[in-house]
Motif scaffolding. Structure first.
Motif, PDB file in Angstrom:
ATOM      1  N   ILE A   2       0.821  -1.214   0.000  1.00 14.92           N
ATOM      2  CA  ILE A   2       0.000   0.000   0.000  1.00 14.92           C
ATOM      3  C   ILE A   2       0.855   1.265   0.000  1.00 14.92           C
ATOM      4  N   GLY A   3       1.967   1.235   0.733  1.00 15.57           N
ATOM      5  CA  GLY A   3       2.806   2.430   0.798  1.00 15.57           C
ATOM      6  C   GLY A   3       3.862   2.311   1.871  1.00 15.57           C
ATOM      7  N   LYS A   4       4.612   3.399   2.067  1.00 16.42           N
ATOM      8  CA  LYS A   4       5.728   3.434   2.997  1.00 16.42           C
ATOM      9  C   LYS A   4       5.358   4.250   4.232  1.00 16.42           C
ATOM     10  N   LEU A   5       5.809   3.761   5.392  1.00 14.89           N
ATOM     11  CA  LEU A   5       5.358   4.286   6.680  1.00 14.89           C
ATOM     12  C   LEU A   5       6.455   5.032   7.425  1.00 14.89           C
ATOM     13  N   ASN A   6       6.043   6.040   8.162  1.00 10.79           N
ATOM     14  CA  ASN A   6       6.944   6.930   8.881  1.00 10.79           C
ATOM     15  C   ASN A   6       7.695   6.208  10.005  1.00 10.79           C
ATOM     16  N   LEU A   7       8.856   6.734  10.357  1.00  8.81           N
ATOM     17  CA  LEU A   7       9.677   6.167  11.420  1.00  8.81           C
ATOM     18  C   LEU A   7      10.596   7.235  11.989  1.00  8.81           C
ATOM     19  N   ASP A   8      11.218   6.939  13.110  1.00  7.16           N
ATOM     20  CA  ASP A   8      12.316   7.781  13.577  1.00  7.16           C
ATOM     21  C   ASP A   8      13.457   7.682  12.572  1.00  7.16           C
TER      22      ASP A   8
END
Length: 485
Positions: A118-124
């Motif tokens: 679906i897509g790429k997810l945020n992270l530190d």
């Protein structure tokens, strides 16, 4: 989105019965993300065109008994796992415009299993942090309280699953970065045994500690995703050929006679009282089911934080040398000489937390400090491993809290790196020892924030963790409690 199920098992049943198609489901998911992501900030990039093509292919293939394991199932990916043709930034200015030319092994495996990316997810940034507040792009928010963090570093992966934007996501866990956000957001997060899931294509932080793991709303879903991504990979020199793959084999089996240990070090005053109370209730439940629960000691636990931050920072300082402004990634526009390209590109491209850990690691590896810090930390790591070996000679698994507190307010700790580091007290020993461990929902505090229960297993014995977690989940109603935001 509400007319579609939000767990993998229910999605698969709906696809098999013809209640909806993968294309319809995928379109609804993108619509829901567009409606909600301004609130939770989970996603950094969407993969809409390719995802709809994959969904169409899944529908054409069908959902019979011979269908791939995750055919038609949507999944989100932490943005430090490379994806061909889709930006992979590690939430850093350094890689803001980086588009990989290949897939990580876990992405290849997911595609082979029929999953829809679906897509790429945020992270530190570069997975360094416990709140997603070090991300260059945005701070993800906890769906249970939008003023609170979702944990980190896999904060976007957790918030997306908790908000029911996707039924599953992948995160990475170097010192607790799957389990911490899973606990903070009330979902299931598994950090598999070191070597059981290929790290090829995961942007390296601490190579002897990093592990990719699944994040889902239910235990069975989690085991299903792990079955899809685990296994030997010749492209990863630390990959294990003896990896267990039938993670669902013990689901539904009784836990009567199971020997469970609770380390006294995991019950200290450093842990929030409401979390300690939830662990006591979990202990009482396991005893009621016929398990034997005893207190044990892991005496070197208090040294885990010191050991982890020396070793992980040393490995990070080495791994992040490749980001130099020459081959790919950010390059300072003001740099005129080769030295200026190196220095200014890294100074401008990395955030404060990343630079802090690079400096700490570089110092630990320096000639004057190597024996005093890095070598000593490596020796204490061995003692921590031996502590676990001793306990597991008599017990089937270890239980305890995941975090010392529930999710805190955004901005509440980010200015105090030491306080942030100490928050990893209960998760880093597992990574140092290479063991499997998971967080499952175990209640809520007085503010309505989720509490996580940590289960730690013997190396390459994830199926026992899933057995116990499944038993706990089926006899509690936490899965059906969904945040309203």
């Amino acid at each position: 989105m509400n007319k579609y199920p939000t767990t993998i098992i229910e999605i698969q049943e709906g696809l098999r019965n013809g209640n909806f198609t993968a294309v319809e489901l995928t379109e609804a998911i993108f619509e829901y993300i567009e409606e909600t992501d301004e609130k939770v900030n989970s996603f950094l990039a969407l993969n809409k065109e390719a995802a709809l093509e994959a969904a169409k292919a899944a529908d054409e293939l069908g959902y019979g008994e011979d269908a791939p394991l995750l055919n038609g199932v949507p999944i989100g990916i932490k943005d430090n796992i490379v994806t061909e043709g889709l930006t992979t930034t590690a939430s850093s200015k350094m890689l803001e415009n980086f588009t990989p030319t290949y897939d990580a092994t876990v992405i290849r495996k997911l595609k082979e299993a029929g999953a829809i990316i679906i897509g790429k997810l945020n992270l530190d940034e570069f997975a360094m942090g416990g709140s997603t507040e070090t991300s260059y792009f945005k701070t993800s928010r906890n769906p249970w309280d939008l003023e609170r963090v979702p944990g980190g570093s896999s904060g976007g992966s957790a918030s997306a699953v908790a908000a029911r934007q996707v039924p599953a996501s992948l995160g990475t866990d170097t010192g607790g970065s799957v389990r911490n956000p899973a606990a903070f957001t009330g979902i299931v997060g598994m950090k598999p045994s070191y070597g059981s899931v290929s790290r090829y294509g995961a942007i390296a932080f601490g190579s002897s500690l990093d592990q990719i793991g699944p994040m889902t709303t239910t235990v069975e879903d989690n085991a299903l995703v792990l079955e899809a991504i685990a296994g030997f990979d010749k492209l990863d020199g630390t990959s294990r050929p003896d990896t267990e793959l039938d993670y669902r084999s013990k689901l539904g089996q009784s836990i009567e006679g199971m020997r469970i240990a609770i380390p006294k070090e995991y019950q200290s005053e450093a842990v929030n009282e409401e979390i300690r109370d939830a662990i006591v209730k979990a202990k009482e439940y396991f005893i009621s089911q016929g398990a034997i629960v005893d207190e044990v000691s892991l005496p070197h636990t208090p040294y885990g934080i010191n050991v982890y931050y020396i070793l992980s920072s040393a490995e990070a300082s080495s791994n992040l040398q490749r980001f130099d402004g020459i081959r790919y990634g950010y390059r300072s526009e003001s740099a005129k000489t080769l030295e200026e390209i190196y220095v200014q590109s890294r100074s401008e491209g990395f955030g404060d937390e990343v630079k802090r850990r690079i400096m700490l690691g570089t110092y630990s590896l320096s000639s004057g400090a190597f024996d005093k810090y890095f070598k000593k930390a490596a020796q204490v790591r061995t003692l921590i491993i031996e502590d676990f070996i001793k306990v597991f000679s008599e017990y089937d698994l270890i239980m305890g809290p995941v975090t010392t507190s529930t999710a805190f307010k955004i901005g509440g700790r980010i200015e105090d790196p030491v306080e942030m580091y100490v928050s990893d007290l209960l998760t880093v020993p597992v990574n140092l020892a290479g063991l499997p461990a998971m967080s499952i929902p175990a209640g809520f505090d007085s503010n309505g924030m989720p509490i996580g229960l940590q289960l730690i297993g013997k190396h390459m014995n994830e199926s026992t963790l899933y057995q116990v977690a499944y038993d706990f989940e089926k006899n509690h109603d936490y899965v059906n409690q969904v945040p309203k935001f």
